[in-house]
Design a protein around this motif. Structure first.
Motif, PDB file in Angstrom:
ATOM      1  N   VAL A 204       0.857  -1.190   0.000  1.00  0.00           N
ATOM      2  CA  VAL A 204       0.000   0.000   0.000  1.00  0.00           C
ATOM      3  C   VAL A 204       0.893   1.240   0.000  1.00  0.00           C
ATOM      4  O   VAL A 204       1.742   1.387   0.881  1.00  0.00           O
ATOM      5  CB  VAL A 204      -0.943   0.008   1.228  1.00  0.00           C
ATOM      6  N   PRO A 205       0.728   2.139  -0.973  1.00  0.00           N
ATOM      7  CA  PRO A 205       1.561   3.351  -1.011  1.00  0.00           C
ATOM      8  C   PRO A 205       1.387   4.184   0.266  1.00  0.00           C
ATOM      9  O   PRO A 205       0.304   4.238   0.846  1.00  0.00           O
ATOM     10  CB  PRO A 205       1.038   4.113  -2.223  1.00  0.00           C
ATOM     11  N   ARG A 206       2.459   4.837   0.689  1.00  0.00           N
ATOM     12  CA  ARG A 206       2.429   5.643   1.922  1.00  0.00           C
ATOM     13  C   ARG A 206       1.416   6.777   1.837  1.00  0.00           C
ATOM     14  O   ARG A 206       0.826   7.162   2.831  1.00  0.00           O
ATOM     15  CB  ARG A 206       3.820   6.188   2.258  1.00  0.00           C
ATOM     16  N   TRP A 207       1.200   7.337   0.636  1.00  0.00           N
ATOM     17  CA  TRP A 207       0.242   8.440   0.532  1.00  0.00           C
ATOM     18  C   TRP A 207      -1.172   7.965   0.885  1.00  0.00           C
ATOM     19  O   TRP A 207      -1.979   8.753   1.374  1.00  0.00           O
ATOM     20  CB  TRP A 207       0.278   9.106  -0.844  1.00  0.00           C
ATOM     21  N   VAL A 208      -1.448   6.692   0.690  1.00  0.00           N
ATOM     22  CA  VAL A 208      -2.761   6.156   1.042  1.00  0.00           C
ATOM     23  C   VAL A 208      -2.922   6.188   2.567  1.00  0.00           C
ATOM     24  O   VAL A 208      -3.981   6.544   3.089  1.00  0.00           O
ATOM     25  CB  VAL A 208      -2.965   4.738   0.475  1.00  0.00           C
ATOM     26  N   PHE A 209      -1.858   5.853   3.282  1.00  0.00           N
ATOM     27  CA  PHE A 209      -1.898   5.932   4.745  1.00  0.00           C
ATOM     28  C   PHE A 209      -2.080   7.381   5.193  1.00  0.00           C
ATOM     29  O   PHE A 209      -2.886   7.661   6.090  1.00  0.00           O
ATOM     30  CB  PHE A 209      -0.617   5.339   5.341  1.00  0.00           C
ATOM     31  N   LEU A 210      -1.360   8.307   4.572  1.00  0.00           N
ATOM     32  CA  LEU A 210      -1.511   9.724   4.933  1.00  0.00           C
ATOM     33  C   LEU A 210      -2.930  10.210   4.659  1.00  0.00           C
ATOM     34  O   LEU A 210      -3.514  10.951   5.451  1.00  0.00           O
ATOM     35  CB  LEU A 210      -0.493  10.577   4.169  1.00  0.00           C
ATOM     36  N   GLN A 211      -3.486   9.784   3.546  1.00  0.00           N
ATOM     37  CA  GLN A 211      -4.866  10.145   3.233  1.00  0.00           C
ATOM     38  C   GLN A 211      -5.816   9.550   4.277  1.00  0.00           C
ATOM     39  O   GLN A 211      -6.767  10.206   4.707  1.00  0.00           O
ATOM     40  CB  GLN A 211      -5.219   9.651   1.829  1.00  0.00           C
ATOM     41  N   TRP A 212      -5.551   8.337   4.706  1.00  0.00           N
ATOM     42  CA  TRP A 212      -6.371   7.706   5.745  1.00  0.00           C
ATOM     43  C   TRP A 212      -6.288   8.507   7.039  1.00  0.00           C
ATOM     44  O   TRP A 212      -7.297   8.720   7.715  1.00  0.00           O
ATOM     45  CB  TRP A 212      -5.909   6.262   5.961  1.00  0.00           C
ATOM     46  N   LEU A 213      -5.073   8.975   7.381  1.00  0.00           N
ATOM     47  CA  LEU A 213      -4.909   9.787   8.594  1.00  0.00           C
ATOM     48  C   LEU A 213      -5.767  11.046   8.542  1.00  0.00           C
ATOM     49  O   LEU A 213      -6.391  11.419   9.535  1.00  0.00           O
ATOM     50  CB  LEU A 213      -3.445  10.174   8.801  1.00  0.00           C
ATOM     51  N   THR A 214      -5.807  11.706   7.396  1.00  0.00           N
ATOM     52  CA  THR A 214      -6.625  12.920   7.299  1.00  0.00           C
ATOM     53  C   THR A 214      -8.105  12.586   7.472  1.00  0.00           C
ATOM     54  O   THR A 214      -8.855  13.387   8.007  1.00  0.00           O
ATOM     55  CB  THR A 214      -6.400  13.681   5.982  1.00  0.00           C
ATOM     56  N   GLY A 215      -8.502  11.406   7.037  1.00  0.00           N
ATOM     57  CA  GLY A 215      -9.871  10.962   7.235  1.00  0.00           C
ATOM     58  C   GLY A 215     -10.190  10.678   8.697  1.00  0.00           C
ATOM     59  O   GLY A 215     -11.360  10.618   9.091  1.00  0.00           O
ATOM     60  N   GLN A 216      -9.146  10.519   9.515  1.00  0.00           N
ATOM     61  CA  GLN A 216      -9.320  10.307  10.955  1.00  0.00           C
ATOM     62  C   GLN A 216      -9.342  11.629  11.714  1.00  0.00           C
ATOM     63  O   GLN A 216      -9.383  11.651  12.939  1.00  0.00           O
ATOM     64  CB  GLN A 216      -8.190   9.423  11.511  1.00  0.00           C
ATOM     65  N   GLY A 217      -9.257  12.743  10.958  1.00  0.00           N
ATOM     66  CA  GLY A 217      -9.312  14.060  11.589  1.00  0.00           C
ATOM     67  C   GLY A 217      -7.967  14.684  11.876  1.00  0.00           C
ATOM     68  O   GLY A 217      -7.906  15.728  12.531  1.00  0.00           O
ATOM     69  N   LEU A 218      -6.886  14.095  11.401  1.00  0.00           N
ATOM     70  CA  LEU A 218      -5.577  14.679  11.625  1.00  0.00           C
ATOM     71  C   LEU A 218      -5.261  15.712  10.564  1.00  0.00           C
ATOM     72  O   LEU A 218      -5.677  15.580   9.410  1.00  0.00           O
ATOM     73  CB  LEU A 218      -4.491  13.598  11.610  1.00  0.00           C
ATOM     74  N   LEU A 219      -4.519  16.722  10.952  1.00  0.00           N
ATOM     75  CA  LEU A 219      -4.039  17.750  10.040  1.00  0.00           C
ATOM     76  C   LEU A 219      -2.567  17.476   9.796  1.00  0.00           C
ATOM     77  O   LEU A 219      -1.785  17.350  10.741  1.00  0.00           O
ATOM     78  CB  LEU A 219      -4.223  19.144  10.658  1.00  0.00           C
ATOM     79  N   LEU A 220      -2.189  17.354   8.551  1.00  0.00           N
ATOM     80  CA  LEU A 220      -0.790  17.099   8.201  1.00  0.00           C
ATOM     81  C   LEU A 220      -0.112  18.411   7.841  1.00  0.00           C
ATOM     82  O   LEU A 220      -0.693  19.253   7.163  1.00  0.00           O
ATOM     83  CB  LEU A 220      -0.707  16.137   7.012  1.00  0.00           C
ATOM     84  N   HIS A 221       1.096  18.591   8.317  1.00  0.00           N
ATOM     85  CA  HIS A 221       1.877  19.775   7.955  1.00  0.00           C
ATOM     86  C   HIS A 221       3.322  19.361   7.763  1.00  0.00           C
ATOM     87  O   HIS A 221       3.740  18.299   8.200  1.00  0.00           O
ATOM     88  CB  HIS A 221       1.731  20.887   9.006  1.00  0.00           C
ATOM     89  N   GLY A 222       4.096  20.204   7.114  1.00  0.00           N
ATOM     90  CA  GLY A 222       5.461  19.838   6.757  1.00  0.00           C
ATOM     91  C   GLY A 222       6.506  20.238   7.767  1.00  0.00           C
ATOM     92  O   GLY A 222       7.695  20.111   7.507  1.00  0.00           O
ATOM     93  N   SER A 223       6.119  20.704   8.924  1.00  0.00           N
ATOM     94  CA  SER A 223       7.077  21.162   9.920  1.00  0.00           C
ATOM     95  C   SER A 223       7.471  20.022  10.853  1.00  0.00           C
ATOM     96  O   SER A 223       6.619  19.247  11.293  1.00  0.00           O
ATOM     97  CB  SER A 223       6.464  22.299  10.740  1.00  0.00           C
ATOM     98  N   PRO A 224       8.759  19.941  11.208  1.00  0.00           N
ATOM     99  CA  PRO A 224       9.161  18.934  12.193  1.00  0.00           C
ATOM    100  C   PRO A 224       8.851  19.376  13.627  1.00  0.00           C
ATOM    101  O   PRO A 224       9.162  18.667  14.566  1.00  0.00           O
ATOM    102  CB  PRO A 224      10.669  18.809  11.966  1.00  0.00           C
ATOM    103  N   GLN A 225       8.231  20.536  13.791  1.00  0.00           N
ATOM    104  CA  GLN A 225       7.882  21.052  15.115  1.00  0.00           C
ATOM    105  C   GLN A 225       6.598  20.383  15.604  1.00  0.00           C
ATOM    106  O   GLN A 225       5.565  20.503  14.959  1.00  0.00           O
ATOM    107  CB  GLN A 225       7.675  22.568  15.061  1.00  0.00           C
TER     108      GLN A 225
END
Length: 86
Positions: A33-54
């Motif tokens: 399963v491509p990693r972007w599919v997991f990231l998309q699944w995370l957003t469906g769980q209500g998480l906000l993704l951002h590019g900062s390591p903070q």
């Protein structure tokens, strides 16, 4: 703009995603399963993704990006002006 292909996750994939997220162990993700599919699944769980390591960011504020390369997403009124004009 590119659109992600339609992916239908199996119940087994969703279970593995949930377990990987709860354990914060991404080595549990299936190689098929491509990693972007997991990231998309995370957003469906209500998480906000951002590019900062903070990890301690409390508030997000809109601002011009540090990378001022032209793109098709930034409205013209927000694009930086150059010496050659708008």
């Amino acid at each position: 703009m590119l659109q992600a292909p339609q992916v239908i996750l199996s119940a087994a994939d969703r279970t593995v995603f949930q377990a990987a997220w709860q354990a914060r162990d991404f080595t549990r993700l299936p190689a098929t399963v491509p990693r972007w599919v997991f990231l998309q699944w995370l957003t469906g769980q209500g998480l906000l993704l951002h590019g900062s390591p903070q990890s301690g960011i409390d508030t997000f504020e809109p601002r011009l990006p540090h990378d001022l390369s032209p793109d098709e997403f930034t409205p013209a009124c927000l694009r930086p002006r150059t010496a050659c004009g708008p």
